[in-house]
Structure formats: C-alpha cells, structure tokens
Write an enzyme that holds these catalytic residues in place. Structure first.
Site: not given
Length: 276
Positions: A15, A66, A102, A127, A150
């Site tokens: 990160s 998340k 985001d 997607a 997709n």
C-alpha cells in the site's frame, strides 16, 4: 493526544497510502500517524472493534474488506450503501461512519479533461467493485449514455439494475463494445487486465475508437498500459489510474481533517513510490 489513522487490508505491504497520508499529516502539522494493518477476513470484526475502542480518528479499507466491513460500522453513507462497499471510515465521537470515495475520486480526476458529462456517451468496461463505484457515482451526474461492457453480460445487467439513479444504460459483451466503440466519448477500463505482470493484455479491441475520445484506465502499474498506449496511438486523450487513487485519498483526508490536501504533492509522492 496523538491521533491515529490507518488502512486495513490483506495483503497490505504494497500500500502507498501510509506514505501519502503521513506526508500530508506532516505538511499540515497534524499530530497524527497513519499506519497499515494487515487484517484477515476472520479478524475483521475484532480489528474494527479494537480500533473503535482505542479511539482511532479514521481509517481506509482496502481488499478484501470493502464490502464485508459494512455490518461492523454504525452508519453507512447512502451512496456507499448503494455501491455496497466502503473505503473510508470516519470516527465521530465513537460512531463509525462508512463512505466510498472511489467514484468521486475518479470524477475529480476526470474534471481536468471533462467539464460536463451531460452530453457525453460513456462506456465502462468491467462490472466489478471499481466499476460499480464509478458507474453509480457517474450515474448521479446524468451523462447522456453510460453503458457497461463485461465478459459476463449477466453481471453487467445486474449492475445496471442495481443502480439507484435513473440513467440510459445497456449491457454489452466485450465484442459488442469493441464493435460499437466509435459511439463513445469516454471509455473507462476498470478491470485488472493489463496490470503487471500481464502487461500485453487488453480487455477489448480499439479498432473503432474515435480519435477525439477520452480513454481512462484505473490501473497505474504500469503507468501506461497497452490499452492506453494503443488509444494514444489512435489520437485519443488518455488517463491512467493515479488520479483516481490520489483523489480518493484526498477526499478521505478531507473527511478526517476538514482539509482538502495538495493533490499535486500527493501525485508526486505516488510517482516516486512507483518509480522506486
């Protein structure tokens, strides 16, 4: 008392957020530290409870947490709830509220190239989670068209049907998207196709891309994917994923501190890390 900020993920060693945020904390003379915590799926609830108990000021959330973190928070921002993912948490006097920066981070980065979406036809490739955040957030801005392409059309259909905002959208196969590419003003590549080490791969053919289009790829390693390289050769304006990464971090920092930070400095910091 020194404040604590953090990022939770697994893996987390790669990160760039700690370097980016600690530099900002120093710049704005905030007595705080931003720390990466490797947290497994099984430990997530315990980790969140522990961070809340010690009075953490805020934290970021990255893969694979998340979505799974949502039940462990006290409140979820409506957009984050509709997206089904949180990447930023604010501690307000013991109440943990989850947000998703985001999509807005992507849009902030887009503003340097596009002033309004109202007359634009947009194609989103992919997607997954990133596509969902970008698609839902962009749908609020009401572009003329925003289609989803997709590999599995059913997932694109599900994404369109789940969107809480009225928008003109259709689901396409990757082949159909490639054939209809000349229709779009903005093309947004949200998959991991083309990321190191598979740098020669592309999600769709750019044979019919129109030269005036803006082509975005949320990947930033490499800085210029094969997808962006071919788009540039065809005369398109290109944008890699650094802007989205920097702006989502800037929006998180603003939620924690009330300061919208120096994004140019953040970008330079990230570029140095990538070069290293």
């Amino acid at each position: 008392m020194k404040k604590l900020f953090a990022v939770l993920g697994d893996p987390i060693g790669h990160s760039m957020s700690p370097s980016m945020h600690n530099d900002l904390l120093s710049l704005y003379q905030i007595d705080a530290h931003y720390h990466p915590f490797k947290v497994s799926k099984e430990e997530l609830h315990t980790a969140v409870s522990g961070l809340k108990a010690i009075g953490i000021s805020g934290f970021n959330v990255t893969v694979p947490h998340k979505s799974s973190i949502i039940p462990f928070l006290d409140e979820i921002d409506p957009l984050a709830l509709s997206i089904g993912a949180v990447n930023t948490v604010v501690n307000d006097n013991g109440k943990l509220t989850g947000y998703n920066t985001d999509g807005y981070g992507f849009l902030k980065g887009l503003h340097a190239y596009i002033t309004s979406l109202s007359d634009k036809k947009v194609l989103v490739i992919g997607a997954g989670g990133a596509a969902r955040a970008i698609y839902f957030t962009m749908a609020k801005m009401k572009p003329q068209v925003i289609d989803i392409a997709n590999r599995t059309i059913d997932k694109a259909v599900e994404l369109i049907e789940a969107c809480p905002y009225d928008t003109s959208s259709k689901a396409l196969s990757l082949e159909e998207a490639g054939e209809q590419l000349a229709e779009y003003d903005i093309v947004i590549q949200t998959t991991m196709i083309g990321m190191k080490p598979n740098i020669s791969e592309m999600p769709i053919s750019l044979k019919y891309l129109k030269p005036q289009s803006l082509v975005c790829d949320i990947i930033y390693n490499p800085l210029e994917t094969q997808f962006l390289r071919e788009a540039k050769q065809k005369g398109a304006t290109i944008q890699n994923g650094i802007d989205m990464f920097v702006y989502q971090g800037a929006l998180a920092f603003e939620k924690w501190t009330g300061i919208f930070p120096d994004v140019k400095r953040m970008r330079e910091n990230v570029l140095k890390l990538l070069e290293a």
